[in-house]
Design a protein around this motif. Structure first.
Motif: not given
Length: 140
Positions: A11, A14-19, A21-22, A77
């Protein structure tokens, strides 16, 4: 045993590092000092010549090392990459890319590890990556 649970790391990644997550990564294993992540193949990962692009390979290696480091220190983080060296060994075929990372040395302020990347179904690695992460000082 990992100091960050696999679902929490996935989580965070993928959520806090948007790239990341893509990219659709799937964390397959997260143990203390070891992490295995897969990027499912997509046509838009291919560069001219029919190979998976270098930026995709390096992104996978970097998120794997983040997992390796957090598996040992817990959710920090602000642990960040300070160096990443990638040796491209052979052309990755159009397939899922799988990486396995491990820690080489964990200090108070720096962590050093390595990642091997593979095309799914291939025995020989397509890339070897060494990476150093900076660990922020503890507060308090």
């Amino acid at each position: 045993m990992s100091r960050i649970p696999l679902p929490e790391f996935e989580e965070l990644a993928t959520t806090h590092v948007p790239f990341i997550g893509q990219l659709g990564i799937r964390v397959e294993q997260l143990d203390a000092g070891r992490c295995v992540i897969r990027i499912p193949f997509r046509d838009d990962f291919i560069r001219p010549g029919g190979t998976v692009s270098g930026p995709i390979q390096m992104a996978l290696a970097d998120i794997i090392m983040y997992g390796v480091v957090l598996s040992l220190i817990g959710r920090v983080e602000l642990a960040v990459t300070t160096n990443l060296n990638c040796n491209f060994l052979r052309r990755p075929r159009p397939a899922d890319l799988i990486g396995e990372g491990r820690i080489l040395k964990l200090g108070k302020r720096l962590a050093v590890g390595e990642v091997l990347l593979y095309s799914e179904g291939e025995a020989e690695p397509v890339a070897h990556v060494t990476c150093t992460y900076s660990i922020p000082p503890q507060r308090g």
